[in-house]
Design a protein around this motif. Structure first.
Motif, short mmCIF file in Angstrom:
data_model
loop_
_atom_site.label_atom_id
_atom_site.label_comp_id
_atom_site.label_asym_id
_atom_site.label_seq_id
_atom_site.Cartn_x
_atom_site.Cartn_y
_atom_site.Cartn_z
N SER A 6 0.83 -1.19 0.00
CA SER A 6 0.00 0.00 0.00
C SER A 6 0.88 1.25 0.00
CB SER A 6 -0.89 0.00 1.24
OG SER A 6 -1.50 1.25 1.41
N SER A 7 0.42 2.28 -0.69
CA SER A 7 1.17 3.54 -0.68
C SER A 7 1.08 4.21 0.70
CB SER A 7 0.62 4.48 -1.74
OG SER A 7 -0.74 4.79 -1.47
N ARG A 8 0.13 3.74 1.54
CA ARG A 8 -0.03 4.28 2.89
C ARG A 8 0.66 3.41 3.93
NH1 ARG A 8 -6.19 4.76 3.83
NH2 ARG A 8 -5.85 2.56 3.54
N ALA A 9 1.37 2.39 3.50
CA ALA A 9 2.02 1.47 4.45
C ALA A 9 3.03 2.21 5.31
CB ALA A 9 2.71 0.34 3.70
N ARG A 10 3.13 1.80 6.54
CA ARG A 10 4.11 2.38 7.47
C ARG A 10 5.50 1.96 7.00
NH1 ARG A 10 3.56 1.68 13.72
NH2 ARG A 10 4.70 3.54 14.17
N LEU A 11 6.46 2.88 7.08
CA LEU A 11 7.82 2.60 6.63
C LEU A 11 8.73 2.34 7.80
CD1 LEU A 11 8.21 5.24 3.79
CD2 LEU A 11 7.51 2.85 3.61
N CYS A 12 9.66 1.42 7.62
CA CYS A 12 10.63 1.07 8.64
C CYS A 12 11.57 2.25 8.90
CB CYS A 12 11.44 -0.15 8.19
SG CYS A 12 12.74 -0.64 9.32
N THR A 13 11.85 2.53 10.16
CA THR A 13 12.74 3.63 10.50
C THR A 13 14.20 3.26 10.28
OG1 THR A 13 12.81 2.92 12.80
CG2 THR A 13 11.17 4.58 12.20
N ILE A 14 14.50 1.98 10.11
CA ILE A 14 15.86 1.52 9.90
C ILE A 14 16.22 1.49 8.42
CG2 ILE A 14 17.52 -0.35 10.29
CD1 ILE A 14 16.44 0.99 12.87
N CYS A 15 15.42 0.78 7.63
CA CYS A 15 15.77 0.60 6.21
C CYS A 15 14.83 1.31 5.25
CB CYS A 15 15.85 -0.89 5.87
SG CYS A 15 14.25 -1.73 5.93
N GLY A 16 13.70 1.83 5.72
CA GLY A 16 12.79 2.57 4.86
C GLY A 16 11.81 1.72 4.06
N GLU A 17 11.83 0.41 4.24
CA GLU A 17 10.92 -0.48 3.52
C GLU A 17 9.54 -0.49 4.21
OE1 GLU A 17 11.44 -2.47 0.67
OE2 GLU A 17 13.15 -1.10 0.53
#
Length: 91
Positions: A6-17
């Protein structure tokens, strides 16, 4: 074929995925897990991009990496990196 992110998915603060839901905490908050680096979080997410930019800035300014290497951490060009981290030293 896997599910689309999803374009609204939460992103990882470590790797950005993008992260996936991973149950709940004992207090009922949603827990999230990164499928790439296996980081887990349950906070509100805050400013993940700003946190990643600040980490890259710290690594660069302490002399552990070159400007180009720090920019590669964020997946951007060195010029874009400089533009994005200007807030770090103009606080």
């Amino acid at each position: 074929m896997g599910r689309r992110k999803s374009s609204r998915a939460r992103l990882c603060t470590i790797c950005g995925e993008p992260m996936r839901k991973n149950g709940t905490t004992s207090s009922g908050r949603q827990r999230w897990r990164c499928m790439r680096c296996c980081a887990s979080s349950a906070g509100d997410g805050g400013n993940a991009r700003g946190a990643a930019e600040f980490r890259a800035f710290l690594v660069w300014v302490t002399g552990r990496m070159t400007l180009a290497q720090a920019a590669a951490m964020l997946g951007v060009s060195p010029r874009t990196f400089i533009r994005r981290i200007q807030w770090c030293w103009h606080v």
